[in-house]
Write a protein that holds these residues in place. Structure first.
Motif, PDB file in Angstrom:
ATOM      1  N   LYS A   1     -13.244  -2.591   6.005  1.00  0.00           N
ATOM      2  CA  LYS A   1     -13.908  -1.708   6.970  1.00  0.00           C
ATOM      3  C   LYS A   1     -13.273  -1.857   8.357  1.00  0.00           C
ATOM      4  O   LYS A   1     -13.066  -0.877   9.069  1.00  0.00           O
ATOM      5  CB  LYS A   1     -15.398  -2.048   7.038  1.00  0.00           C
ATOM      6  CG  LYS A   1     -16.239  -0.877   7.526  1.00  0.00           C
ATOM      7  CD  LYS A   1     -17.684  -1.260   7.698  1.00  0.00           C
ATOM      8  CE  LYS A   1     -18.049  -1.171   9.139  1.00  0.00           C
ATOM      9  NZ  LYS A   1     -19.267  -1.844   9.494  1.00  0.00           N
ATOM     10  N   ARG A   2     -12.956  -3.097   8.697  1.00  0.00           N
ATOM     11  CA  ARG A   2     -12.278  -3.327   9.982  1.00  0.00           C
ATOM     12  C   ARG A   2     -10.969  -2.554  10.028  1.00  0.00           C
ATOM     13  O   ARG A   2     -10.583  -2.015  11.068  1.00  0.00           O
ATOM     14  CB  ARG A   2     -11.980  -4.825  10.190  1.00  0.00           C
ATOM     15  CG  ARG A   2     -13.179  -5.722  10.257  1.00  0.00           C
ATOM     16  CD  ARG A   2     -13.962  -5.560  11.497  1.00  0.00           C
ATOM     17  NE  ARG A   2     -13.226  -5.877  12.709  1.00  0.00           N
ATOM     18  CZ  ARG A   2     -13.803  -6.271  13.834  1.00  0.00           C
ATOM     19  NH1 ARG A   2     -15.106  -6.408  13.898  1.00  0.00           N
ATOM     20  NH2 ARG A   2     -13.086  -6.513  14.903  1.00  0.00           N
ATOM     21  N   GLN A   3     -10.265  -2.531   8.878  1.00  0.00           N
ATOM     22  CA  GLN A   3      -8.983  -1.837   8.857  1.00  0.00           C
ATOM     23  C   GLN A   3      -9.159  -0.322   8.979  1.00  0.00           C
ATOM     24  O   GLN A   3      -8.371   0.334   9.646  1.00  0.00           O
ATOM     25  CB  GLN A   3      -8.215  -2.193   7.579  1.00  0.00           C
ATOM     26  CG  GLN A   3      -7.548  -3.541   7.690  1.00  0.00           C
ATOM     27  CD  GLN A   3      -6.998  -4.028   6.370  1.00  0.00           C
ATOM     28  OE1 GLN A   3      -7.324  -5.108   5.948  1.00  0.00           O
ATOM     29  NE2 GLN A   3      -6.188  -3.232   5.724  1.00  0.00           N
ATOM     30  N   TYR A   4     -10.202   0.176   8.312  1.00  0.00           N
ATOM     31  CA  TYR A   4     -10.449   1.615   8.462  1.00  0.00           C
ATOM     32  C   TYR A   4     -10.853   1.947   9.898  1.00  0.00           C
ATOM     33  O   TYR A   4     -10.488   2.989  10.432  1.00  0.00           O
ATOM     34  CB  TYR A   4     -11.538   2.079   7.488  1.00  0.00           C
ATOM     35  CG  TYR A   4     -11.054   2.149   6.064  1.00  0.00           C
ATOM     36  CD1 TYR A   4     -10.025   3.018   5.721  1.00  0.00           C
ATOM     37  CD2 TYR A   4     -11.601   1.343   5.075  1.00  0.00           C
ATOM     38  CE1 TYR A   4      -9.552   3.074   4.426  1.00  0.00           C
ATOM     39  CE2 TYR A   4     -11.147   1.401   3.777  1.00  0.00           C
ATOM     40  CZ  TYR A   4     -10.110   2.268   3.448  1.00  0.00           C
ATOM     41  OH  TYR A   4      -9.649   2.334   2.188  1.00  0.00           O
ATOM     42  N   GLU A   5     -11.597   1.049  10.513  1.00  0.00           N
ATOM     43  CA  GLU A   5     -11.956   1.246  11.917  1.00  0.00           C
ATOM     44  C   GLU A   5     -10.713   1.296  12.787  1.00  0.00           C
ATOM     45  O   GLU A   5     -10.583   2.138  13.682  1.00  0.00           O
ATOM     46  CB  GLU A   5     -12.872   0.117  12.404  1.00  0.00           C
ATOM     47  CG  GLU A   5     -14.313   0.336  12.039  1.00  0.00           C
ATOM     48  CD  GLU A   5     -15.145  -0.931  12.222  1.00  0.00           C
ATOM     49  OE1 GLU A   5     -14.681  -1.864  12.923  1.00  0.00           O
ATOM     50  OE2 GLU A   5     -16.244  -0.999  11.654  1.00  0.00           O
TER      51      GLU A   5
ATOM     52  N   GLN B   1      -2.966   4.001  -0.200  1.00  0.00           N
ATOM     53  CA  GLN B   1      -3.737   2.801  -0.472  1.00  0.00           C
ATOM     54  C   GLN B   1      -3.837   1.954   0.792  1.00  0.00           C
ATOM     55  O   GLN B   1      -2.833   1.692   1.462  1.00  0.00           O
ATOM     56  CB  GLN B   1      -3.063   2.000  -1.580  1.00  0.00           C
ATOM     57  CG  GLN B   1      -4.008   1.007  -2.203  1.00  0.00           C
ATOM     58  CD  GLN B   1      -3.291   0.086  -3.167  1.00  0.00           C
ATOM     59  OE1 GLN B   1      -2.079   0.170  -3.349  1.00  0.00           O
ATOM     60  NE2 GLN B   1      -4.049  -0.787  -3.786  1.00  0.00           N
ATOM     61  N   MET B   2      -5.058   1.564   1.113  1.00  0.00           N
ATOM     62  CA  MET B   2      -5.260   0.653   2.243  1.00  0.00           C
ATOM     63  C   MET B   2      -5.350  -0.747   1.670  1.00  0.00           C
ATOM     64  O   MET B   2      -6.387  -1.153   1.138  1.00  0.00           O
ATOM     65  CB  MET B   2      -6.546   1.030   2.982  1.00  0.00           C
ATOM     66  CG  MET B   2      -6.864   0.156   4.173  1.00  0.00           C
ATOM     67  SD  MET B   2      -5.757   0.357   5.568  1.00  0.00           S
ATOM     68  CE  MET B   2      -6.621   1.577   6.534  1.00  0.00           C
ATOM     69  N   LEU B   3      -4.232  -1.472   1.731  1.00  0.00           N
ATOM     70  CA  LEU B   3      -4.232  -2.841   1.208  1.00  0.00           C
ATOM     71  C   LEU B   3      -4.859  -3.754   2.247  1.00  0.00           C
ATOM     72  O   LEU B   3      -4.666  -3.551   3.441  1.00  0.00           O
ATOM     73  CB  LEU B   3      -2.800  -3.293   0.957  1.00  0.00           C
ATOM     74  CG  LEU B   3      -2.115  -2.621  -0.235  1.00  0.00           C
ATOM     75  CD1 LEU B   3      -0.619  -2.764  -0.088  1.00  0.00           C
ATOM     76  CD2 LEU B   3      -2.580  -3.260  -1.529  1.00  0.00           C
TER      77      LEU B   3
ATOM     78  N   GLU C   1       1.215   2.938  10.543  1.00  0.00           N
ATOM     79  CA  GLU C   1       1.785   2.130   9.463  1.00  0.00           C
ATOM     80  C   GLU C   1       0.677   1.303   8.836  1.00  0.00           C
ATOM     81  O   GLU C   1      -0.076   0.630   9.527  1.00  0.00           O
ATOM     82  CB  GLU C   1       2.880   1.203   9.999  1.00  0.00           C
ATOM     83  CG  GLU C   1       3.527   0.420   8.878  1.00  0.00           C
ATOM     84  CD  GLU C   1       4.618  -0.526   9.375  1.00  0.00           C
ATOM     85  OE1 GLU C   1       5.389  -0.125  10.250  1.00  0.00           O
ATOM     86  OE2 GLU C   1       4.675  -1.656   8.889  1.00  0.00           O
ATOM     87  N   PHE C   2       0.581   1.407   7.508  1.00  0.00           N
ATOM     88  CA  PHE C   2      -0.458   0.681   6.785  1.00  0.00           C
ATOM     89  C   PHE C   2       0.000  -0.749   6.525  1.00  0.00           C
ATOM     90  O   PHE C   2       1.200  -1.045   6.594  1.00  0.00           O
ATOM     91  CB  PHE C   2      -0.776   1.422   5.494  1.00  0.00           C
ATOM     92  CG  PHE C   2      -1.473   2.718   5.750  1.00  0.00           C
ATOM     93  CD1 PHE C   2      -2.843   2.769   5.869  1.00  0.00           C
ATOM     94  CD2 PHE C   2      -0.747   3.887   5.931  1.00  0.00           C
ATOM     95  CE1 PHE C   2      -3.481   3.959   6.151  1.00  0.00           C
ATOM     96  CE2 PHE C   2      -1.381   5.078   6.213  1.00  0.00           C
ATOM     97  CZ  PHE C   2      -2.752   5.114   6.318  1.00  0.00           C
ATOM     98  N   PRO C   3      -0.948  -1.637   6.213  1.00  0.00           N
ATOM     99  CA  PRO C   3      -0.573  -3.049   6.040  1.00  0.00           C
ATOM    100  C   PRO C   3       0.534  -3.253   5.001  1.00  0.00           C
ATOM    101  O   PRO C   3       1.356  -4.148   5.144  1.00  0.00           O
ATOM    102  CB  PRO C   3      -1.877  -3.698   5.580  1.00  0.00           C
ATOM    103  CG  PRO C   3      -2.936  -2.836   6.118  1.00  0.00           C
ATOM    104  CD  PRO C   3      -2.394  -1.444   6.118  1.00  0.00           C
TER     105      PRO C   3
ATOM    106  N   LYS D   1       6.511  -7.732   3.972  1.00  0.00           N
ATOM    107  CA  LYS D   1       6.774  -6.333   3.628  1.00  0.00           C
ATOM    108  C   LYS D   1       8.139  -5.946   4.150  1.00  0.00           C
ATOM    109  O   LYS D   1       8.659  -6.561   5.091  1.00  0.00           O
ATOM    110  CB  LYS D   1       5.697  -5.426   4.188  1.00  0.00           C
ATOM    111  CG  LYS D   1       5.530  -5.516   5.695  1.00  0.00           C
ATOM    112  CD  LYS D   1       4.368  -4.689   6.172  1.00  0.00           C
ATOM    113  CE  LYS D   1       4.170  -4.839   7.657  1.00  0.00           C
ATOM    114  NZ  LYS D   1       2.999  -4.141   8.144  1.00  0.00           N
ATOM    115  N   GLU D   2       8.704  -4.936   3.499  1.00  0.00           N
ATOM    116  CA  GLU D   2      10.042  -4.508   3.887  1.00  0.00           C
ATOM    117  C   GLU D   2       9.936  -3.277   4.763  1.00  0.00           C
ATOM    118  O   GLU D   2       8.998  -2.496   4.655  1.00  0.00           O
ATOM    119  CB  GLU D   2      10.879  -4.180   2.642  1.00  0.00           C
ATOM    120  CG  GLU D   2      11.331  -5.405   1.896  1.00  0.00           C
ATOM    121  CD  GLU D   2      12.026  -5.018   0.600  1.00  0.00           C
ATOM    122  OE1 GLU D   2      12.827  -4.067   0.626  1.00  0.00           O
ATOM    123  OE2 GLU D   2      11.745  -5.646  -0.430  1.00  0.00           O
TER     124      GLU D   2
END
Lengths: 428, 462
Positions: A265-269, A225-227, A297-299, A235-236
């Motif tokens: 979209k910015r995050q996927y970029e 999941q891209m939060l 590392e994802f958000p 976040k831990e």
């Protein structure tokens, strides 16, 4: 101007500005500099101005009812990341670009206002303006731009150049086959003696946006999941591939889907920027598996290594009939036979996607297998990713600061006399 | 630099440069150096010697070489040694522009205003122009309307005769699509006609040679053909290209083989003629043996064969020649004649000349060892002579053996080829050729030498 006869380096700077509008961002800066002053996202947040009261509203003579209606209808435009990336209720994200051309002129005016007041911080009537345009820009769009610059911004001079020509100039060529792998599309344009061959230009809708969409699909299929980064309070630290543990932020109500999508979209970029790698030959599971993975590392805090996926992701850029190699071949074969050897001899790559790792090598390799063996094939691109992204702007910066170019500008006098009809003649 | 000059007490050349000193103290603080009284150079003393003894300060010349002079190295750029000159953001007009638009740029305040230097690069191609009546009179064409011609001339002017670009920007909505050759043909045609009827020649298409007008003639048909060929060349498929590559490689192989064969033939011919000349001079006591040599060569070709037979006959009939002739016509190894003056060792005469290759030398030594002859015998007059002759013969024998082997090989190869081409048939090689080859092969070394003319044979003649 410098040197004993004033002609050293052939340059003469007259304080011109270079604008390079694109689908992903607008580049703006002074000619003769090597990087644009600003690289502004090509979208504008439009929302009600209730959030931050304007200074003018505190003017004592304001009528209460009048100011009430005013704030109710007034729209505020949020430009550039610091303004745009703030979660605001009811702020819609809109773009002024469509198909490589400026479409929404009201929004674009806002963008130009922002450029002059916040980036250049100098009145527009002091600076000649050089704009880049896509090869297929229609005549009304070009004339509208000239009109805007001369009539609203009182620019002393104006000029329009095709971005493919400028990218060729940035790479030191006047004859080149320019492959522009941009955000919305990839195009191949032959340039001969500094003139783009319009009828031979080809393009496909595969670009950086397509890559980001592919990244989204890939992550969905991997159940990652891209939060949105703005929704995370904290976040831990967790181990690799472990379930993410995070707390969510309380966000203002009424965030628009357009803004949320834009932010994602910015995050996927960003994900593509970090992970994506183009393999040198067509994707092969085994060779791709040998290359060490890259960590991301994802958000939300989830993190893992990406191995063969990095290469699999970018294969969409080299599809048989839409990829850059095919476009180059199509553009070259649409040209006159006499021009072809020179074009094959200098294939120039530029654009944001061209800055992707391995992209140029793959292009060179695919072209080598497709190009007629009677031609000497050479592929050029600026060494640094930034220079590849800004190739058209850099070319404009070079062109606008060349002494012998200063006779080419359409001056405001000429515009007053000849009107916008002369644009087609003056800016080929 | 100033410090060093101070230390060495050398007077500083008064420079117009601005130094920190001159800025701070002005000019009044200049040091005055007391110059020693000059000593006159004595009459007859060289200037250099005098300079060593006396210099301006009566110091001894330095013991160590010093490198402070300006003569040896280039002066470094002196930055910041001059006062900065002012720049101003000044307006300028560009004479290359028709509208007198004013732009601004930076220029030195000291520079006088002059014409914009980049205007000189404003070069334009001159395109012929015509009036309506002129068009109707001379330029009418069934294929081209006047509007279309006007459009062409306009594009030519705008794109400076870059026909590829003109073709690209051709107004396809208004006029029908034309090829680049069509456009060029029309343009140069117009140029040609107008240069005949009008007086003013335009630079790029008409040149004056000896007062005579030369019009560039455009051969459209030829160009069309050329472009068609070019297109075909570029649009070959990979298979076609591969095939062509393959054929070229084959051709190269064939040529290489041909060259190789020619080289071999030449070698053999040389060898035969050499052997021939050698055998001519021999005592041909044993006819059978002598005939071996030419029959070796008989494998080669008919032409050679005939020639050799003739020679063989002549050699048989001819009386024996004098020995001097033999030594002169020696063909194995030519040992150099005795040197001119001075004393020399006789063993020098036994040295192989430098022309003999390493491999040959080795082979000769090997043969000598087989015959159990010392490689370096005591060089008496007689031994020297015989030894040299022996080695020369050995060399020739080796050459002939090699030639024979290669001939034999070729013969066999030809036989196989013949059998391959005519299945079922067998080529019977005349035993005279075969036998000799096997005979020679099996013969001991000594006999071969006998054939060609060994020292013993030579000795017999004496």
């Amino acid at each position: 101007m410098s040197g004993p006869n004033g002609m050293l380096y052939g340059g003469d700077e007259i304080g011109a500005l270079v604008f390079d509008p694109g689908h992903h961002s607008l580049r703006v800066g002074y000619a003769q500099e090597d990087t644009p002053k600003a690289d502004i996202p090509a979208v504008i947040g439009v929302g009600p101005a209730t959030h931050i009261p304007d200074a003018e509203q505190k003017v004592p003579d304001g009528n209460v009812t009048q100011s009430g209606t005013k704030t109710g209808n007034e729209l505020r435009h949020y430009i550039d990341v610091t303004e745009l990336h703030v979660p605001r209720p009811n702020m819609e994200v809109q773009t002024y670009m469509k198909d490589g051309q400026i479409e929404n002129w009201d929004l674009f005016e806002k963008m130009l206002d922002y450029c002059y007041t916040k980036v250049i911080r100098s009145p527009s009537e002091h600076h000649p303006a050089l704009f880049t345009e896509a090869v297929w820009t229609t005549r009304p769009a070009r004339e509208k731009l000239a009109e805007l610059l001369f009539e609203k911004y009182q620019a002393p001079a104006f000029f329009l150049v095709k971005n493919a020509v400028l990218a060729a100039f940035a790479n030191g060529k006047s004859t080149a086959l320019v492959v522009d792998a941009g955000a919305s599309q990839t195009s191949a344009v032959p340039v001969v003696d500094g003139y783009a061959l319009v009828s031979a230009a080809v393009r496909s809708p595969v670009g950086g946006d397509h890559l980001a969409a592919q990244a989204k699909n890939m992550l969905n299929s991997m159940h990652i999941q891209m939060l949105p980064v703005y929704s995370i309070q904290s976040k831990e630290v967790i181990r690799e591939r472990e379930r993410a543990r995070y707390t969510l932020k309380t966000l203002p109500a009424g965030l628009t889907p357009s803004w949320q999508q834009y932010m994602l979209k910015r995050q996927y970029e960003d994900f593509c920027h970090c992970i994506a790698q183009v393999s040198e030959t067509a994707y092969d599971e085994r060779t791709a598996a040998v290359v060490p993975g890259v960590h991301y590392e994802f958000p939300g805090g989830y993190h893992q290594d990406f191995g063969p996926e990095r290469f699999k992701l970018t294969e969409c850029l080299f599809e048989q009939s839409l990829g850059a190699p095919h476009l180059v071949c199509a553009a070259a074969s649409a040209c006159d036979a006499d021009a072809r050897p020179a074009l094959w001899g200098s294939v120039v790559a530029c654009g944001g996607v061209a800055a992707l790792g391995g992209w140029l090598e793959r292009l060179a390799k695919e072209l080598a297998s497709r190009a007629p063996s009677s031609h000497r094939l050479k592929t050029h691109a600026a060494p640094s990713p930034a220079e590849r992204r800004f190739a058209a702007w850099i070319g404009g910066s070079i062109l606008a600061s060349i002494g012998s170019f200063q006779q080419m500008w359409i001056s405001s006098q000429e515009y007053d006399e000849g009107g916008k009809g002369q644009l087609e003649r003056k800016c080929p | 630099m100033t410090d060093i000059l101070d230390i060495l007490d050398i007077e500083q050349p008064s420079a117009s440069e601005v130094t920190r000193d001159s800025i701070i103290h002005g000019d009044k603080n200049k040091k005055k150096y007391v110059t020693a009284k000059t000593v006159r150079r004595p009459e007859g003393m060289h200037r250099e010697v005098f300079a060593l003894l006396y210099n301006d300060n009566k110091e001894l010349p330095p013991l160590l070489p010093t490198d402070t002079g300006k003569g040896y190295k280039q002066n470094k750029a002196k930055l910041g040694m001059r006062k900065a000159r002012k720049w101003v953001w000044a307006p300028f007009t560009n004479p290359a522009r028709k509208d007198n638009a004013v732009f601004h740029h930076w220029k030195r305040a000291a520079d006088e205003a002059k014409e914009y230097p980049f205007a000189q690069f404003n070069k334009q191609v001159s395109i012929p122009s015509y009036s309506e009546s002129e068009y109707n009179q001379y330029l009418k064409s069934e294929d081209w309307s006047q509007a279309e011609t006007d459009h062409l001339m306009d594009l030519c002017q705008r794109f400076d005769l870059r026909f590829i670009v003109i073709h690209d920007r051709w107004d396809r909505a208004a006029f029908r699509d034309r090829s680049i050759e069509d456009l060029k043909e029309r343009y140069y045609n117009i140029c040609g006609i107008l240069s005949k009827v009008k007086t003013n020649p335009w630079s790029n298409t008409v040149t004056l040679v000896n007062g005579e007008k030369r019009v560039y003639h455009y051969d459209a048909d030829h160009e069309r053909k050329r472009k068609e060929q070019l297109k075909r060349l570029f649009e070959r498929t990979q298979e076609q290209i591969d095939e062509e590559q393959m054929l070229i490689a084959e051709l190269k192989k064939i040529e290489a083989r041909k060259r190789e064969r020619e080289r071999k033939t030449q070698d053999l011919q040389k060898l035969i003629s050499r052997a021939d000349s050698g055998s001519n001079t021999l005592n041909t006591g044993n006819t059978n043996d002598v005939s071996n040599t030419p029959t070796n060569a008989a494998n080669m070709s008919r032409r050679h064969d005939r020639k050799l037979h003739k020679k063989k006959l002549s050699s048989q009939q001819r009386p024996v020649r004098a020995l001097e002739a033999v030594t002169v016509e020696w063909s194995g190894i030519k040992f150099p004649e005795a040197r001119g003056t001075g004393v020399w060792l006789r063993s020098q005469r036994m040295k192989l000349p430098p022309g003999v290759g390493q491999r040959k030398t080795k082979a000769i030594e090997q043969e000598l060892r087989l015959m159990s002859i010392d490689i370096a015998p005591t060089p008496t007059e007689a031994i020297c002579k015989h030894f040299n002759e022996l080695r020369s013969d050995l060399a020739l024998a080796l050459d002939l053996k090699n030639a024979l082997a290669s001939c034999e090989f070729e013969l066999q190869a030809l036989r196989h080829q013949y059998e391959a081409l005519n299945p079922g048939k067998t080529l019977t090689i005349p035993p005279s050729i075969c036998n000799t080859s096997t005979d020679v092969e099996s013969k001991p070394v000594g006999e071969i030498i006998d054939v060609v003319g060994s020292p013993s044979a030579v000795n017999n003649t004496i």
